[in-house]
Design an enzyme around this catalytic site. Structure first.
Site: not given
Ligand code: SF4
Length: 326
Positions: A19, A81, A133, A230-231
């Site tokens: 991401c 995080h 996080e 986690s994701n």
């Molecule tokens: S919150 Fe985590 S998974 Fe979502 S865009 Fe940011 S780094 Fe990526």
């Protein structure tokens, strides 16, 4: 070869893998190494993927669990995080040269948490208690924050139903599970403030939508991702909730060939911290097992990019991510 037999197929999810927040965090460590030279200290895993961590380690990044382990005055990168204000203060006191790779979407949740507490509400933070996080966000106001992991946790909260409360979420949760928890909060609390926008990030939502699409068409779903991601874990949950067998695969060496027995179509995706090379290695191995057809299952387009802050002369203990767009 019997040409009447259906060929075994892989459905490959799109979008998948890195991401914008992960891309940016990795690039920040690489830039820090280029600007400051090795070693550059990184507090915690920069993103939850062992392959990425090892790659950066080879380039001179030194991973530590706490800012206390970083020599005074040295460069210290905070992970994607995010960190609590107490960690920032400690880094400041130790005169660390901080480079903040907190994902801008995590930083937004921190800002929202500060607003909740400023409005004199108790923060109900939906997330996993032991995740970095959640640890960082809770740290914005530990005495006014309660972490809620499940629907049952909502029932067990020992606070009045008319207490002014607000909820926020960890960015990488399951959309469906979180909706159930939020419904229970709405049922129970008479003065519940809701976030202005969804705090589960676009990348988690897109990857989960992709998995739902795969799960409807595949006999088995494989999510490439680390155990502590986690994701990635939530993607496996989503496939299983849809009734499809699913496994998390840190890399191809973990592939259990018995999973493939009887499968004609395998859905493949990867978590937000997973480099594409790990997916390619899995696809190569699946070809060896007869899964020679590859089809892309596209459910959305991603074009999110987060800008990089200036690194040269990075502010000591600063709150760089708060000023970033995205
Ligand atoms: S919150 Fe985590 S998974 Fe979502 S865009 Fe940011 S780094 Fe990526």
């Amino acid at each position: 070869m019997d040409f009447n037999l259906p060929r075994k197929k892989v459905l490959l999810a799109e979008p998948r893998g890195f991401c914008a927040g992960v891309d940016r965090a990795i690039a920040m460590v690489e830039r820090a190494l280029a600007v400051h030279g090795a070693p550059v200290y990184v507090r915690k895993e920069i993103v939850h993927n062992h392959h990425v961590v090892n790659m950066l380690r080879r380039k001179g990044a030194h991973f530590v669990d706490s800012e206390d382990e970083v020599p005074e005055g040295a460069v210290c990168v905070f992970s994607a995080h995010g960190v609590s204000p107490a960690v920032r203060a400690n880094a400041d006191a130790r005169r660390l040269d901080v480079i903040d790779a907190t994902c801008p979407l995590v930083a937004k949740v921190h800002q929202a948490a500060r607003r909740v507490v400023r409005d004199d509400r108790t923060l109900l933070l939906i997330g996993h208690n032991d995740h970095e996080e959640t640890e960082g966000t809770r740290g914005e106001a530990p005495e006014k924050t309660i972490v809620v992991e499940t629907v049952e946790d909502v029932d067990r909260l020992e606070i009045d139903d008319d207490l002014p409360v607000a909820y926020l979420t960890q960015t990488t949760l399951s959309v469906d599970e979180t909706a159930g928890i939020v419904d229970r909060l709405r049922d129970r609390f008479t003065d519940l403030a809701v976030p202005a926008s969804d705090t589960i990030c676009y990348a988690s939502q897109n990857r989960q939508n992709g998995i739902k699409s795969l799960a409807g068409k595949a006999d088995l779903v494989i999510v490439v991702g680390s155990e502590n991601s986690s994701n990635s874990q939530r993607m496996v949950d989503v496939a299983r909730d849809a009734g499809t067998a699913a496994h998390l695969l840190p890399d191809v060496s973990y592939l259990d060939e018995s999973w493939l027995t009887g499968a004609e179509t395998i859905g493949v995706s990867s978590g937000a911290s997973v480099p594409e090379v790990l997916v390619e290695q899995l696809l190569d191995r699946l070809v060896e097992h007869g899964f020679a057809d590859l089809e892309i299952e596209s459910t959305s387009k991603e074009d999110v990019v987060f800008s990089m802050p200036q690194l040269a002369g990075a502010k000591r203990g600063g709150h760089g991510a708060d000023q970033l767009g995205g």
